[in-house]
Scaffold this motif. Structure first.
Motif, short mmCIF file in Angstrom:
data_model
loop_
_atom_site.label_atom_id
_atom_site.label_comp_id
_atom_site.label_asym_id
_atom_site.label_seq_id
_atom_site.Cartn_x
_atom_site.Cartn_y
_atom_site.Cartn_z
N TYR A 47 0.81 -1.22 0.00
CA TYR A 47 0.00 0.00 0.00
C TYR A 47 0.85 1.27 0.00
CZ TYR A 47 0.65 0.80 5.02
OH TYR A 47 1.19 1.08 6.25
N ILE A 48 2.17 1.11 0.18
CA ILE A 48 3.09 2.24 0.03
C ILE A 48 4.00 1.87 -1.15
CG2 ILE A 48 4.91 3.62 1.11
CD1 ILE A 48 3.60 2.88 3.86
N GLU A 97 9.39 3.51 9.58
CA GLU A 97 7.93 3.40 9.70
C GLU A 97 7.48 3.45 11.16
OE1 GLU A 97 5.95 3.83 7.36
OE2 GLU A 97 7.19 3.57 5.59
N SER A 98 6.65 2.47 11.56
CA SER A 98 6.03 2.59 12.88
C SER A 98 6.97 2.43 14.06
CB SER A 98 4.92 1.56 13.02
OG SER A 98 3.79 2.07 12.39
N LYS A 135 7.40 5.48 16.09
CA LYS A 135 6.40 5.87 17.10
C LYS A 135 6.99 5.77 18.50
CE LYS A 135 2.37 4.45 14.39
NZ LYS A 135 1.75 3.29 13.78
N PHE A 152 -3.30 -1.00 13.12
CA PHE A 152 -2.54 0.23 13.38
C PHE A 152 -3.22 1.51 12.93
CE2 PHE A 152 -0.91 1.19 9.09
CZ PHE A 152 -1.16 -0.01 8.42
N ASN A 191 -1.40 4.66 14.92
CA ASN A 191 -1.31 5.87 14.10
C ASN A 191 -1.94 7.09 14.77
OD1 ASN A 191 -0.23 4.02 12.37
ND2 ASN A 191 -1.36 4.73 10.57
N GLU A 201 4.52 8.04 0.56
CA GLU A 201 3.55 7.99 1.67
C GLU A 201 2.62 9.20 1.66
OE1 GLU A 201 4.14 6.47 5.45
OE2 GLU A 201 6.01 5.45 5.00
N ASN A 240 -4.71 8.13 6.96
CA ASN A 240 -4.10 8.90 8.04
C ASN A 240 -4.61 10.34 8.06
OD1 ASN A 240 -2.70 6.71 8.97
ND2 ASN A 240 -0.77 7.24 7.97
N TYR A 251 4.44 13.22 11.20
CA TYR A 251 4.33 11.77 11.38
C TYR A 251 4.76 11.03 10.11
CZ TYR A 251 2.20 7.16 11.40
OH TYR A 251 2.01 5.81 11.28
N CYS A 264 8.08 8.56 9.67
CA CYS A 264 7.95 7.18 9.19
C CYS A 264 8.85 6.93 7.98
CB CYS A 264 6.50 6.88 8.77
SG CYS A 264 5.38 6.66 10.15
N TYR A 273 0.39 -4.35 17.44
CA TYR A 273 -1.02 -4.02 17.24
C TYR A 273 -1.94 -5.13 17.74
CZ TYR A 273 1.34 -0.60 14.35
OH TYR A 273 2.19 0.36 13.90
N GLY A 291 7.43 -2.49 12.19
CA GLY A 291 7.07 -1.45 11.21
C GLY A 291 6.88 -2.08 9.85
N VAL A 292 6.05 -1.47 9.00
CA VAL A 292 5.79 -2.06 7.68
C VAL A 292 6.99 -1.96 6.73
CG1 VAL A 292 3.28 -1.87 7.68
CG2 VAL A 292 4.65 0.03 6.81
N1 GLU Z 1 3.65 4.98 7.77
C1 GLU Z 1 2.86 3.80 7.96
C2 GLU Z 1 1.40 4.18 8.09
O1 GLU Z 1 1.10 5.09 8.82
C3 GLU Z 1 3.33 3.07 9.17
C4 GLU Z 1 2.57 1.78 9.44
C5 GLU Z 1 3.36 0.74 10.23
O2 GLU Z 1 4.58 0.65 10.11
O3 GLU Z 1 2.70 -0.02 10.97
O4 GLU Z 1 0.59 3.61 7.43
#
Ligand code: GLU
Length: 321
Positions: free
Chosen positions: A32-33, A68-69, A72, A101, A120, A165, A172, A196, A200, A248, A265-266
């Motif tokens: 999806y990215i 990525e995540s 966080k 997430f 998120n 992204e 988001n 954010y 990521c 998650y 992280g994805v």
């Molecule tokens: N940047 C990604 C998002 O917000 C991070 C998701 C992840 O790593 O879980 O969709």
């Protein structure tokens, strides 16, 4: 019950894990990215950082993948530093959502705050809280400096990932504006979302994430640079956040099978914290259906289980030379 393991045992088991797990070929890159879909799927790295700063690196440990995540966690630490554990509990919370997430439903189900800085919604709120409010450039500088201090060296923005992204983060955007609707975001929602998205998109290595985890495990003192990055009192709250929601809606399964608080992280990276013992990070792009790296998970589990250093075990572990 006390048990001692040696550094050479840790090195052997890490090498063994690398060899065994390297052969696994399940999963697929995040699709999806767009940028993440095209990363070499065979990259695989394992890094461990011990409390004396010694680092064990195996495989692709200098490749800069999207944090990525996992970012966080770093920005949650910054928010904890700036506001204190009680205020963050009040403004963001410390409960697992039990949902994916990027869940919108999780925001609707909560009455007052977004539950945790490690999903998120809570991560976007954490970015909104970073000081100084209203100044995107200075907030960004604070976020990057904080990651640099925790990781021991600077992350590098992957422009293509940031663009990728930013062009596709519709869900988001909805989260940021929903938070605004409920008065749960503390700076401009578009700015908080952009910060954010940018954090990521930072490129990071497994070595930098292993050092990050070791800084948390070492009561806020970076074991490599020796810089005191945050107060020791923040290690339990940050580790508890990671333990409760690092994977998650699959965090219970993860803790049950691995025995180590870890954040995924994805981008394919995982960062695990064993307080007082070590930080560990593994990376490989192909993900399972829940968005967690297949090889990275398998490697961490292999190492922790084989060494018998489960955080829930009654056996206290010490590491000797
Ligand atoms: N940047 C990604 C998002 O917000 C991070 C998701 C992840 O790593 O879980 O969709």
């Amino acid at each position: 019950m006390i048990k001692t393991i040696s550094k050479s045992q840790i090195k052997e088991v890490a090498q063994e894990a690398y060899e065994v797990v390297k052969k696994e070929n399940g999963g697929a890159n995040a699709n999806y990215i767009p940028y993440l879909a095209n990363i070499d799927k065979d990259l695989f790295g394992v890094s461990i950082c011990l409390m004396d700063g010694e680092i064990i690196n195996i495989g692709d440990t200098t490749f800069k993948f999207g944090i990525e995540s996992v970012s966080k966690v770093h920005t949650a630490i910054l928010a904890l530093k700036e506001y204190g554990a009680d205020k963050i509990l009040e403004l963001i919370g410390a409960d697992a959502t039990g949902l994916p997430f990027n869940s919108i439903e999780a925001i609707l189900l909560e009455k007052d705050h977004p539950s945790t800085p490690l999903v998120n919604a809570g991560a976007i709120v954490a970015c909104s809280l970073v000081k100084p409010l209203g100044n995107s450039d200075e907030k960004w500088a604070a976020i990057v400096q904080n990651i640099t201090d925790i990781a021991g060296s600077a992350p590098v923005l992957i422009d293509e990932l940031y663009k990728s992204e930013s062009d596709t983060n519709y869900n988001n955007r909805a989260i940021a504006w929903l938070l605004k609707n409920y008065d749960r975001i503390y700076d401009d929602p578009t700015m908080a979302l952009d910060l954010y998205t940018r954090q990521c998109s930072l490129g990071i290595t497994t070595e930098q994430l292993a050092i990050s985890a070791a800084t948390i495990a070492n009561n806020g003192v970076n074991p490599v640079t020796h810089k005191n990055v945050f107060d020791a009192s923040l290690t339990p709250p940050i580790t508890s956040l990671i333990a409760s929601v690092g994977f998650y809606e699959h965090t219970g399964d993860w803790m049950y099978t691995s025995g180590i608080p870890a954040k995924s992280g994805v981008g394919g990276g995982i960062m695990g914290v064993l307080p007082g013992l070590m930080g560990i990070s593994t990376f490989a792009p192909p993900l399972d259906s829940a968005g967690n790296s297949v090889k990275a998970q398998a490697a961490v589990k292999y190492i922790i289980n084989k060494l018998g250093i489960n955080i829930f075990s009654a056996t206290q572990v010490t590491i000797k030379e």
